[in-house]
Motif scaffolding. Structure first.
Motif, PDB file in Angstrom:
ATOM      1  N   ARG A  23      37.311  71.666  -6.356  1.00  0.00           N
ATOM      2  CA  ARG A  23      38.175  72.779  -5.944  1.00  0.00           C
ATOM      3  C   ARG A  23      39.087  73.183  -7.098  1.00  0.00           C
ATOM      4  O   ARG A  23      39.394  72.378  -7.972  1.00  0.00           O
ATOM      5  CB  ARG A  23      39.092  72.363  -4.786  1.00  0.00           C
ATOM      6  N   ILE A  24      39.547  74.402  -7.041  1.00  0.00           N
ATOM      7  CA  ILE A  24      40.563  74.852  -7.997  1.00  0.00           C
ATOM      8  C   ILE A  24      41.802  73.982  -7.792  1.00  0.00           C
ATOM      9  O   ILE A  24      42.220  73.753  -6.657  1.00  0.00           O
ATOM     10  CB  ILE A  24      40.861  76.351  -7.810  1.00  0.00           C
ATOM     11  N   GLY A  25      42.349  73.490  -8.890  1.00  0.00           N
ATOM     12  CA  GLY A  25      43.525  72.624  -8.829  1.00  0.00           C
ATOM     13  C   GLY A  25      43.202  71.151  -8.992  1.00  0.00           C
ATOM     14  O   GLY A  25      44.101  70.336  -9.173  1.00  0.00           O
ATOM     15  N   ASP A  26      41.912  70.793  -8.935  1.00  0.00           N
ATOM     16  CA  ASP A  26      41.532  69.396  -9.135  1.00  0.00           C
ATOM     17  C   ASP A  26      41.875  68.965 -10.556  1.00  0.00           C
ATOM     18  O   ASP A  26      41.654  69.713 -11.514  1.00  0.00           O
ATOM     19  CB  ASP A  26      40.029  69.186  -8.920  1.00  0.00           C
ATOM     20  N   VAL A  27      42.386  67.758 -10.684  1.00  0.00           N
ATOM     21  CA  VAL A  27      42.627  67.147 -11.987  1.00  0.00           C
ATOM     22  C   VAL A  27      41.784  65.887 -12.025  1.00  0.00           C
ATOM     23  O   VAL A  27      41.829  65.072 -11.093  1.00  0.00           O
ATOM     24  CB  VAL A  27      44.121  66.812 -12.199  1.00  0.00           C
ATOM     25  N   GLY A  28      40.988  65.737 -13.067  1.00  0.00           N
ATOM     26  CA  GLY A  28      40.123  64.571 -13.150  1.00  0.00           C
ATOM     27  C   GLY A  28      39.460  64.449 -14.499  1.00  0.00           C
ATOM     28  O   GLY A  28      39.842  65.130 -15.460  1.00  0.00           O
ATOM     29  N   VAL A  29      38.478  63.568 -14.563  1.00  0.00           N
ATOM     30  CA  VAL A  29      37.757  63.294 -15.799  1.00  0.00           C
ATOM     31  C   VAL A  29      36.257  63.394 -15.553  1.00  0.00           C
ATOM     32  O   VAL A  29      35.784  63.165 -14.449  1.00  0.00           O
ATOM     33  CB  VAL A  29      38.090  61.893 -16.366  1.00  0.00           C
TER      34      VAL A  29
END
Length: 179
Positions: A23-29
């Motif tokens: 989703r838009i807004g996800d923060v990850g690697v």
């Protein structure tokens, strides 16, 4: 952005994320295995089920978006397109499907100065495109919180093998029903 080797979401995610995935807004690697490991989402409240496992970084501030903030293009004529991680000036590339899995392919071409590794994804049925219309609020939040997000990923989420430029904040994505 670029195609993921394994676009399916992690089974450890809450059921709503298993259905919708990124989703838009996800923060990850992006993991060494080629999937996107979502740590948290800056557009969801602190008590959202996604945040139950690791929590959220110190100083977390939810960014609330409305439907008008996201541009959605339903199947903008991407049928049959191939999305790649690297653009190549070479046009002499042959793609052959090998084995029983049509997602595993052999790519043959002449040697060039282009990166030796690349990923691509074929979109036989097209894809829908979702993009944040104005990314400035995300850019400001990433500048404000980037170091804290990185420390959160290292210490709280245990992503000790990631490099300093490995965190991604999702501002748009393509969704395909087949690939």
């Amino acid at each position: 952005g670029y195609p993921l080797w394994f676009p399916e979401p992690s089974i450890r995610l809450p059921p709503t994320y298993l259905h919708e995935s990124i989703r838009i807004g996800d923060v990850g690697v992006v993991t060494p295995h080629g999937n996107f490991d979502i740590l948290f989402n800056i557009c969801l409240p602190e008590d959202h089920p996604l945040h139950l496992h690791y929590g959220v970084p110190e100083g977390f501030k939810q960014i609330t978006l409305s439907e008008k903030d996201i541009e959605i293009l339903k199947d903008p004529d991407y049928r049959g397109c191939i999305v790649t991680t690297q653009c190549s000036p070479k046009k002499n590339i042959n793609i052959n499907v090998t084995g029983a899995n049509p997602n595993v392919v052999a790519v043959k071409g002449r040697k060039s100065k282009v990166a030796a590794k690349a990923a691509f994804i074929a979109l036989p049925s097209g894809a829908d495109k979702y993009d944040l219309r104005d990314t400035s609020i995300f850019q400001m939040e990433a500048m404000r919180m980037g170091k804290t997000w990185y420390e959160f990923a290292l210490k709280k989420a245990g992503r000790t093998t990631m490099s300093h430029d490995s965190l991604y904040l999702i501002t748009g994505y393509h969704k395909a029903s087949t690939w």
